[in-house]
Design a protein around this motif. Structure first.
Motif, mmCIF file in Angstrom:
data_model
loop_
_atom_site.group_PDB
_atom_site.id
_atom_site.type_symbol
_atom_site.label_atom_id
_atom_site.label_comp_id
_atom_site.label_asym_id
_atom_site.label_seq_id
_atom_site.Cartn_x
_atom_site.Cartn_y
_atom_site.Cartn_z
ATOM 1 N N SER A 1 9.403 -19.848 1.243
ATOM 2 C CA SER A 1 9.382 -18.509 1.846
ATOM 3 C C SER A 1 10.523 -17.651 1.308
ATOM 4 C CB SER A 1 9.455 -18.606 3.371
ATOM 5 O OG SER A 1 10.614 -19.305 3.797
ATOM 6 N N LEU A 2 11.677 -18.243 1.028
ATOM 7 C CA LEU A 2 12.794 -17.499 0.456
ATOM 8 C C LEU A 2 12.475 -17.063 -0.973
ATOM 9 C CD1 LEU A 2 15.854 -19.555 1.765
ATOM 10 C CD2 LEU A 2 15.262 -17.195 2.379
ATOM 11 N N ILE A 3 11.837 -17.961 -1.734
ATOM 12 C CA ILE A 3 11.432 -17.628 -3.104
ATOM 13 C C ILE A 3 10.390 -16.508 -3.103
ATOM 14 C CG2 ILE A 3 10.209 -18.494 -5.149
ATOM 15 C CD1 ILE A 3 11.475 -21.236 -4.588
ATOM 16 N N ALA A 4 9.459 -16.575 -2.136
ATOM 17 C CA ALA A 4 8.356 -15.599 -2.078
ATOM 18 C C ALA A 4 8.772 -14.265 -1.468
ATOM 19 C CB ALA A 4 7.196 -16.180 -1.276
ATOM 20 N N LEU A 5 9.923 -14.215 -0.813
ATOM 21 C CA LEU A 5 10.321 -13.021 -0.064
ATOM 22 C C LEU A 5 10.334 -11.733 -0.890
ATOM 23 C CD1 LEU A 5 11.022 -12.330 2.824
ATOM 24 C CD2 LEU A 5 13.444 -12.691 2.280
ATOM 25 N N PRO A 6 10.877 -11.718 -2.106
ATOM 26 C CA PRO A 6 10.847 -10.475 -2.901
ATOM 27 C C PRO A 6 9.426 -10.001 -3.197
ATOM 28 C CG PRO A 6 12.440 -12.016 -3.812
ATOM 29 C CD PRO A 6 11.641 -12.783 -2.796
ATOM 30 N N ILE A 7 8.528 -10.949 -3.506
ATOM 31 C CA ILE A 7 7.133 -10.600 -3.785
ATOM 32 C C ILE A 7 6.459 -10.089 -2.520
ATOM 33 C CG2 ILE A 7 4.902 -11.470 -4.597
ATOM 34 C CD1 ILE A 7 6.458 -13.609 -6.149
ATOM 35 N N VAL A 8 6.744 -10.758 -1.393
ATOM 36 C CA VAL A 8 6.192 -10.344 -0.105
ATOM 37 C C VAL A 8 6.650 -8.933 0.240
ATOM 38 C CG1 VAL A 8 6.215 -10.789 2.384
ATOM 39 C CG2 VAL A 8 5.973 -12.684 0.784
ATOM 40 N N GLY A 9 7.927 -8.665 -0.007
ATOM 41 C CA GLY A 9 8.462 -7.328 0.269
ATOM 42 C C GLY A 9 7.746 -6.260 -0.535
ATOM 43 N N PHE A 10 7.455 -6.562 -1.796
ATOM 44 C CA PHE A 10 6.733 -5.619 -2.665
ATOM 45 C C PHE A 10 5.333 -5.355 -2.115
ATOM 46 C CE2 PHE A 10 3.662 -5.093 -6.146
ATOM 47 C CZ PHE A 10 4.133 -3.908 -6.710
ATOM 48 N N PHE A 11 4.616 -6.427 -1.727
ATOM 49 C CA PHE A 11 3.267 -6.281 -1.189
ATOM 50 C C PHE A 11 3.275 -5.492 0.115
ATOM 51 C CE2 PHE A 11 1.736 -9.593 -4.090
ATOM 52 C CZ PHE A 11 0.452 -9.145 -4.343
ATOM 53 N N ILE A 12 4.264 -5.749 0.951
ATOM 54 C CA ILE A 12 4.343 -5.048 2.231
ATOM 55 C C ILE A 12 4.488 -3.546 2.015
ATOM 56 C CG2 ILE A 12 5.841 -4.653 4.238
ATOM 57 C CD1 ILE A 12 6.255 -7.659 4.412
ATOM 58 N N VAL A 13 5.323 -3.163 1.041
ATOM 59 C CA VAL A 13 5.529 -1.741 0.759
ATOM 60 C C VAL A 13 4.256 -1.111 0.189
ATOM 61 C CG1 VAL A 13 6.774 -0.093 -0.688
ATOM 62 C CG2 VAL A 13 8.017 -1.954 0.419
ATOM 63 N N VAL A 14 3.679 -1.737 -0.832
ATOM 64 C CA VAL A 14 2.499 -1.180 -1.504
ATOM 65 C C VAL A 14 1.293 -1.124 -0.574
ATOM 66 C CG1 VAL A 14 0.834 -1.512 -3.365
ATOM 67 C CG2 VAL A 14 3.264 -1.885 -3.798
ATOM 68 N N ILE A 15 0.995 -2.243 0.089
ATOM 69 C CA ILE A 15 -0.171 -2.291 0.978
ATOM 70 C C ILE A 15 0.066 -1.447 2.215
ATOM 71 C CG2 ILE A 15 -1.626 -3.791 2.389
ATOM 72 C CD1 ILE A 15 -1.102 -6.008 0.339
ATOM 73 N N GLY A 16 1.302 -1.459 2.702
ATOM 74 C CA GLY A 16 1.632 -0.641 3.873
ATOM 75 C C GLY A 16 1.391 0.840 3.611
ATOM 76 N N ILE A 17 1.821 1.311 2.447
ATOM 77 C CA ILE A 17 1.609 2.716 2.073
ATOM 78 C C ILE A 17 0.106 3.005 1.942
ATOM 79 C CG2 ILE A 17 1.908 4.401 0.215
ATOM 80 C CD1 ILE A 17 4.668 3.170 -0.301
ATOM 81 N N SER A 18 -0.636 2.061 1.376
ATOM 82 C CA SER A 18 -2.086 2.241 1.207
ATOM 83 C C SER A 18 -2.780 2.374 2.554
ATOM 84 C CB SER A 18 -2.668 1.059 0.433
ATOM 85 O OG SER A 18 -2.102 0.960 -0.856
ATOM 86 N N ILE A 19 -2.386 1.537 3.499
ATOM 87 C CA ILE A 19 -2.985 1.610 4.840
ATOM 88 C C ILE A 19 -2.645 2.933 5.503
ATOM 89 C CG2 ILE A 19 -2.971 0.599 7.154
ATOM 90 C CD1 ILE A 19 -2.492 -2.132 5.842
ATOM 91 N N LEU A 20 -1.407 3.388 5.352
ATOM 92 C CA LEU A 20 -0.992 4.669 5.932
ATOM 93 C C LEU A 20 -1.796 5.829 5.351
ATOM 94 C CD1 LEU A 20 2.910 4.346 6.049
ATOM 95 C CD2 LEU A 20 1.376 4.624 8.009
ATOM 96 N N ILE A 21 -1.999 5.794 4.047
ATOM 97 C CA ILE A 21 -2.720 6.888 3.374
ATOM 98 C C ILE A 21 -4.195 6.923 3.776
ATOM 99 C CG2 ILE A 21 -3.542 7.713 1.133
ATOM 100 C CD1 ILE A 21 -0.900 6.740 -0.067
ATOM 101 N N PHE A 22 -4.845 5.768 3.762
ATOM 102 C CA PHE A 22 -6.289 5.725 3.987
ATOM 103 C C PHE A 22 -6.704 5.579 5.450
ATOM 104 C CE2 PHE A 22 -5.856 4.353 -0.467
ATOM 105 C CZ PHE A 22 -6.720 5.249 -1.069
ATOM 106 N N ASP A 23 -5.802 5.029 6.279
ATOM 107 C CA ASP A 23 -6.230 4.787 7.667
ATOM 108 C C ASP A 23 -5.155 5.085 8.710
ATOM 109 O OD1 ASP A 23 -8.546 3.866 9.220
ATOM 110 O OD2 ASP A 23 -7.204 2.247 9.854
ATOM 111 N N GLY A 24 -4.005 5.533 8.290
ATOM 112 C CA GLY A 24 -2.956 5.896 9.247
ATOM 113 C C GLY A 24 -2.238 4.696 9.851
ATOM 114 N N ARG A 25 -1.575 4.941 10.950
ATOM 115 C CA ARG A 25 -0.804 3.906 11.632
ATOM 116 C C ARG A 25 -1.642 3.217 12.709
ATOM 117 N NH1 ARG A 25 5.083 6.869 12.598
ATOM 118 N NH2 ARG A 25 5.523 7.320 10.399
ATOM 119 N N PRO A 26 -1.200 1.993 13.106
ATOM 120 C CA PRO A 26 -0.085 1.192 12.601
ATOM 121 C C PRO A 26 -0.469 0.422 11.338
ATOM 122 C CG PRO A 26 -1.130 0.026 14.398
ATOM 123 C CD PRO A 26 -1.832 1.355 14.295
#
Length: 201
Positions: free
Chosen positions: A15-40
């Motif tokens: 999980s520590l090794i994967a954390l940087p990759i996870v952080g990247f996915f959270i930002v990219v996918i999070g922004i995509s969800i906000l743009i196409f479907d809003g919060r949360p």
């Protein structure tokens, strides 16, 4: 030794090794969800973990806000390719199992493992559970598990529970590696993603 100590050490390191990759996915996918479907962006839900402990499980939100909770007759979550509750981006996330990625944060905090029985809702008191139900909670719940790797959604809830007990009885580092590799293959082949069973009325 592996079941009691090694498994947790492996989870922490991975999980520590994967954390940087996870952080990247959270930002990219999070922004995509906000743009196409809003919060949360996230769907946070109480789940019952090891030894009955209740914790907050994280997922990317794939359903429309305030979507009804539909269940199959065996109590499992209803899912189908034409489920109107699922958002457009949610269908993609589910198909690739990307919606589960935030659960690596649960692994890091010790509430979950990479491999283990999938967590259930805390709808039943721990003290009222059967011996087998408590046995299923003797290990940390996983992001993926034996049933998810080999059958995904093609078997009933009862069959999944039986597989969970088999997993606990035969838990080894080698079995976890097999499940991990099989999960990757299952996601890539995209088989048994949706199974339509009778919906619980």
């Amino acid at each position: 030794m592996y079941k009691n100590y090694g498994k947790r050490i492996c989870d922490l390191i991975l999980s520590l090794i994967a954390l940087p990759i996870v952080g990247f996915f959270i930002v990219v996918i999070g922004i995509s969800i906000l743009i196409f479907d809003g919060r949360p962006v996230f769907y946070n839900s109480d789940r019952r973990g090891k030894n009955g402990k209740v914790y907050k499980m994280y997922k990317f939100r794939t359903m429309k806000v305030n979507a009804p909770d539909l269940r199959n007759s065996d109590g499992s979550t209803f899912n189908s390719s034409d489920d109107m509750r699922v958002t457009k981006i949610g269908k993609i996330l589910r198909k690739l199992s990307i919606d589960e990625i935030p659960q690596i944060l649960n692994v890091l905090t010790g509430d979950m493992s990479f491999i283990g029985p999938r967590p259930n809702l805390p709808s039943k008191k721990y003290s009222e559970m059967t011996k087998d139900e408590k046995k299923r909670l003797s290990v940390r719940p996983g992001i993926t598990g034996y049933s998810q790797a080999y059958y995904r959604n093609s078997i009933s809830q009862d069959e999944k529970y039986k597989n969970d007990l088999y997993y606990i009885d035969h838990l080894t580092f080698g079995l976890d590696v097999k499940i991990f590799i099989k999960t990757i293959g299952s996601v890539l082949k995209q088989k048994n993603i949706y199974v339509v069973r009778d919906e619980k009325k």
